[in-house]
Write a protein that holds these residues in place. Structure first.
Motif, PDB file in Angstrom:
ATOM      1  N   ASP A  87      73.557  57.916 153.348  1.00 11.71           N
ATOM      2  CA  ASP A  87      73.640  58.637 152.076  1.00 11.71           C
ATOM      3  C   ASP A  87      72.621  59.765 152.010  1.00 11.71           C
ATOM      4  O   ASP A  87      72.923  60.868 151.539  1.00 11.71           O
ATOM      5  N   PHE A  88      71.411  59.498 152.474  1.00 14.43           N
ATOM      6  CA  PHE A  88      70.352  60.513 152.479  1.00 14.43           C
ATOM      7  C   PHE A  88      70.744  61.680 153.378  1.00 14.43           C
ATOM      8  O   PHE A  88      70.569  62.849 153.011  1.00 14.43           O
ATOM      9  N   ALA A  89      71.279  61.387 154.550  1.00 11.87           N
ATOM     10  CA  ALA A  89      71.693  62.431 155.488  1.00 11.87           C
ATOM     11  C   ALA A  89      72.817  63.277 154.898  1.00 11.87           C
ATOM     12  O   ALA A  89      72.805  64.514 155.021  1.00 11.87           O
ATOM     13  N   ARG A  90      73.766  62.643 154.249  1.00 11.78           N
ATOM     14  CA  ARG A  90      74.887  63.370 153.659  1.00 11.78           C
ATOM     15  C   ARG A  90      74.418  64.280 152.527  1.00 11.78           C
ATOM     16  O   ARG A  90      74.814  65.443 152.448  1.00 11.78           O
ATOM     17  N   ARG A  91      73.552  63.779 151.643  1.00  9.65           N
ATOM     18  CA  ARG A  91      73.089  64.568 150.500  1.00  9.65           C
ATOM     19  C   ARG A  91      72.226  65.762 150.908  1.00  9.65           C
ATOM     20  O   ARG A  91      72.203  66.773 150.224  1.00  9.65           O
ATOM     21  N   HIS A  92      71.491  65.624 152.014  1.00  6.04           N
ATOM     22  CA  HIS A  92      70.547  66.676 152.405  1.00  6.04           C
ATOM     23  C   HIS A  92      70.979  67.427 153.662  1.00  6.04           C
ATOM     24  O   HIS A  92      70.167  68.153 154.250  1.00  6.04           O
ATOM     25  N   CYS A  93      72.234  67.242 154.059  1.00  5.28           N
ATOM     26  CA  CYS A  93      72.809  67.963 155.212  1.00  5.28           C
ATOM     27  C   CYS A  93      71.957  67.784 156.471  1.00  5.28           C
ATOM     28  O   CYS A  93      71.587  68.767 157.133  1.00  5.28           O
ATOM     29  N   LEU A  94      71.636  66.544 156.788  1.00  5.58           N
ATOM     30  CA  LEU A  94      70.856  66.214 157.975  1.00  5.58           C
ATOM     31  C   LEU A  94      71.715  65.388 158.914  1.00  5.58           C
ATOM     32  O   LEU A  94      72.689  64.762 158.504  1.00  5.58           O
TER      33      LEU A  94
END
Length: 138
Positions: A87-94
């Motif tokens: 979820d963190f990667a998806r929200r911050h484009c990582l």
């Protein structure tokens, strides 16, 4: 270090752990920051007469920025680390691995400061602990 201990610190198996917030932590909003207050451990010398001589604080505060608040809110006791990282990667484009490094580093700090606990999954093949009924053994 035993094989079991090495397996517990393996990043791939760590992703199955579920971070849970410490119930003793008190959260307080101050502007844009969220301050988490954790009770301090009392040592033997902070009890009794020394308590009157040395007024010591009962808790310590840690301020979280926007990203820290996001990860803190995700540690709800239901989602695994892998889900939180995705979820963190998806929200911050990582990429997943970039997000994993950032989130695990931050969570390590939270664990060291006793703000969260990592609960591991029940091992495959191991019987789940039976709920206690409060009665004596038959």
């Amino acid at each position: 270090m035993t094989a079991r201990a090495r397996a517990a610190f393996d990043p791939e198996s760590l992703l199955d752990a579920v971070p849970t917030q410490n119930a003793a932590v008190r959260a307080e909003r101050r502007g844009d920051a969220l301050v988490l207050w954790v009770p301090l451990r009392r040592r033997w010398w902070t009890r009794g007469a020394f308590r009157w001589l040395l007024p010591l604080r009962a808790e310590k505060g840690y301020a979280l920025d926007r990203l820290g608040q996001e990860v803190w809110a995700a540690c709800d006791g239901d989602r695994s680390l892998e889900c939180i990282v995705e979820d963190f990667a998806r929200r911050h484009c990582l990429r997943f691995h970039e997000a994993r490094v950032a989130v695990l580093t931050f969570l390590r700090t939270l664990v060291e400061r006793r703000l969260i606990a990592l609960v591991g999954p029940v091992e495959a093949g191991a019987p789940a602990p039976a709920p206690s009924t409060g009665e004596g053994a038959p």
